[in-house]
Scaffold this active site. Structure first.
Site, PDB file in Angstrom:
ATOM      1  N   SER B 186     -31.941  -4.540  21.657  1.00  0.00           N
ATOM      2  CA  SER B 186     -31.175  -5.219  20.612  1.00  0.00           C
ATOM      3  C   SER B 186     -31.166  -4.491  19.279  1.00  0.00           C
ATOM      4  O   SER B 186     -30.281  -4.715  18.468  1.00  0.00           O
ATOM      5  CB  SER B 186     -31.729  -6.629  20.410  1.00  0.00           C
ATOM      6  OG  SER B 186     -33.085  -6.573  20.023  1.00  0.00           O
ATOM      7  N   HIS B 214     -28.059  -8.551  26.053  1.00  0.00           N
ATOM      8  CA  HIS B 214     -27.020  -7.799  25.331  1.00  0.00           C
ATOM      9  C   HIS B 214     -26.085  -7.043  26.271  1.00  0.00           C
ATOM     10  O   HIS B 214     -25.171  -6.373  25.813  1.00  0.00           O
ATOM     11  CB  HIS B 214     -27.672  -6.825  24.340  1.00  0.00           C
ATOM     12  CG  HIS B 214     -28.371  -7.530  23.227  1.00  0.00           C
ATOM     13  ND1 HIS B 214     -27.771  -7.865  22.039  1.00  0.00           N
ATOM     14  CD2 HIS B 214     -29.637  -8.007  23.140  1.00  0.00           C
ATOM     15  CE1 HIS B 214     -28.615  -8.499  21.260  1.00  0.00           C
ATOM     16  NE2 HIS B 214     -29.766  -8.604  21.910  1.00  0.00           N
ATOM     17  N   LYS B 245     -24.416 -14.684  23.237  1.00  0.00           N
ATOM     18  CA  LYS B 245     -23.829 -13.402  22.819  1.00  0.00           C
ATOM     19  C   LYS B 245     -22.431 -13.278  23.425  1.00  0.00           C
ATOM     20  O   LYS B 245     -21.496 -13.840  22.872  1.00  0.00           O
ATOM     21  CB  LYS B 245     -24.789 -12.274  23.183  1.00  0.00           C
ATOM     22  CG  LYS B 245     -26.079 -12.425  22.376  1.00  0.00           C
ATOM     23  CD  LYS B 245     -27.101 -11.395  22.616  1.00  0.00           C
ATOM     24  CE  LYS B 245     -28.228 -11.475  21.605  1.00  0.00           C
ATOM     25  NZ  LYS B 245     -28.919 -12.775  21.532  1.00  0.00           N
TER      26      LYS B 245
END
Lengths: 82, 400
Positions: B186, B214, B245
């Site tokens: 990240s 991610h 996300k």
């Protein structure tokens, strides 16, 4: 098998690379409150110690360790238990 | 005698020494959100480039319509645990759809991504076990490890050789070791060398968990993440991910090819002792997951934007993370320089995340830009132009 003093000497050498310049390093210095190392740097010191002595030093013992002297004692104990 | 609050004083002092005035890069107040990529901060229109909204789905009309319907039909919240009154049909449907999406038999939904790690890792490993994790793993993984009482061993970031060395030292204990890595990290946006890590696991044994927070919706032909992109899904025992996300909402999940995953429901305290996600959240996530599978063009657009931004900043001479991706990290010097640079960007209409040590690798301040498929080319170019205008700030001061 290295003795406590030898372990401590090697740890201090690794610590010199991680500590702020001109730090007054000694075996009983508190790594966090006196030397100002953050948690990541203390964990990086453990990585170095693992490679230096070819052992696994679990992070969970960190809670009981404040000084290089205490870390050397913990490593000595791990080496003896192998 | 010290008060309970004294231990926070040094943190508070450090924050106030660094930041005296609003707007602050720490806990920035976003006054208005106009679209996935536009908002208002401190009276200015800004491009939102610090959001993790990788596919731009927060304003997708179908996601919003599904959330509206669920709100109307099932109310604002479940007001209960998955183990009690908080498992609606939609929660179980989402678990079935996640299992199908990942082509695995089991999926468990949690209330946040943080709790997915706490709930899976913190329950799987016990006091006699060992967890071997990448040094740059997210705080949720470290916190999960602390819950287990297991022995916690770190290996050097993205170094499969170092992982192997540490597994070798463990001897027979590797059979039950839980190896934990992330698909995309990240802070610097770099990917794990997953094929090498899988090869190490094959040689030494153990279980492999990949946190695809991610990389879900970002990597792989179907958007399943790094394991799919690298062709090693069969070797990954557990995938953890988040809805906050690429899926544009909040929540988390774990999937596995071990059917026993379902058993953690009976033991996982972060699963049991919290309320389940709201019906509206679950409804929008179900639509978003379908969009990840059915609209690969979004992934291509995200990567086109990421490449344009990364190479644009590289050409300007910025020191960046090792590879392009949805997170583009610009390494700066001191925290003071980071704060000044962040304010400079805001004045030029660009909002990004400022990240300070010790949350950053290597003790550097960094500007963490997150790219979205919803950014248009003009916005990417405006971000690059704002960085270009501020470059002299770094050249004058160097890395302090």
């Amino acid at each position: 098998m290295p003795q406590h003093e030898q372990i401590l000497e090697r740890l201090m050498a690794h610590l010199e690379r991680l500590a702020p310049p001109d730090s007054n390093l000694h075996p009983d210095i508190d790594l966090v409150s006196e030397l100002g190392l953050d948690s990541v740097k203390v964990m990086d010191l453990m990585l170095d110690a693992e490679d230096e002595f070819d052992i696994s030093v679990p992070l969970n013992i960190l809670a009981d360790i404040r000084t290089p002297n205490q870390l050397a004692q913990a490593i000595n104990k791990l080496l003896e238990s192998q | 005698m010290m008060s309970l609050f004294d231990k926070f004083q040094s943190l508070s002092d450090a924050r106030h020494a660094l930041i005296q005035a609003e707007p602050s890069p720490i806990g920035t107040r976003i006054d208005e959100v106009l679209s996935p990529t536009e908002g208002r901060v401190d009276g200015r229109s800004v491009i939102l480039a610090g959001t993790n909204n990788y596919l731009g789905l927060t304003f997708d009309p179908d996601c919003i319509a599904a959330a509206h319907d669920a709100l109307d039909q099932e109310g604002t919240g479940t007001t209960g645990s998955r183990m009690a009154n908080g498992s609606y049909v939609s929660h179980t449907r989402l678990e079935e759809e996640l299992a199908r999406f990942f082509a695995r038999p089991s999926a468990v939904v949690f209330s946040t991504g943080y709790m997915a790690n706490l709930g899976l890792i913190g329950t799987l490993a016990g006091a006699d076990d060992v967890i071997v994790l990448d040094a740059d793993c997210h705080a949720s993984i470290y916190d999960a490890c602390r819950l287990t009482g297991a022995d916690i061993i770190r290996f050097r970031h993205n170094d499969a050789g170092d992982l192997e060395k540490r597994l070798r030292r463990l001897g027979e204990r590797t059979a039950n070791a839980l190896i934990v890595v992330e698909g995309i990290y990240s802070m610097l946006g770099d990917q794990a060398p997953l094929r090498e890590i899988v090869a190490v696991k094959r040689r030494h044994g153990g279980y492999l968990l990949v946190d695809e927070a991610h990389s879900l919706g970002v990597l792989g032909a179907h958007g399943r993440g790094l394991a799919e992109a690298e062709g090693v899904e069969a070797d990954v025992d557990f995938v953890v991910g988040t809805f906050s996300k690429s899926l544009g909402a909040i929540g988390g999940f774990a999937v596995s090819h071990h059917p026993q995953l379902d058993m953690i429901r009976y033991a996982s305290r972060p699963y049991i002792f919290t309320a389940s996600p709201s019906p509206a959240t679950i409804a929008s996530v179900r639509v978003a997951l379908d969009i990840v599978a059915s609209r690969p063009a979004l992934r291509r657009q995200l990567w086109a934007n990421a490449e344009r931004l990364y190479h644009g900043l590289a050409r300007l001479g910025f020191e960046l993370g090792p590879e392009p991706g949805p997170v583009v990290a610009t390494l700066l010097g001191s925290p003071q320089q980071g704060v000044a640079f962040w304010h400079g960007l805001l004045e030029r209409g660009v909002y990004v995340n400022l990240v300070l040590p010790p949350a950053t690798p290597g003790g550097r301040a960094l500007m963490r830009i997150s790219v979205s498929a919803a950014h248009d080319t003009a916005q990417i170019d405006r971000i690059i132009a704002a960085f270009a205008a501020l470059k002299p700030m770094l050249d004058h001061h160097g890395h302090e």
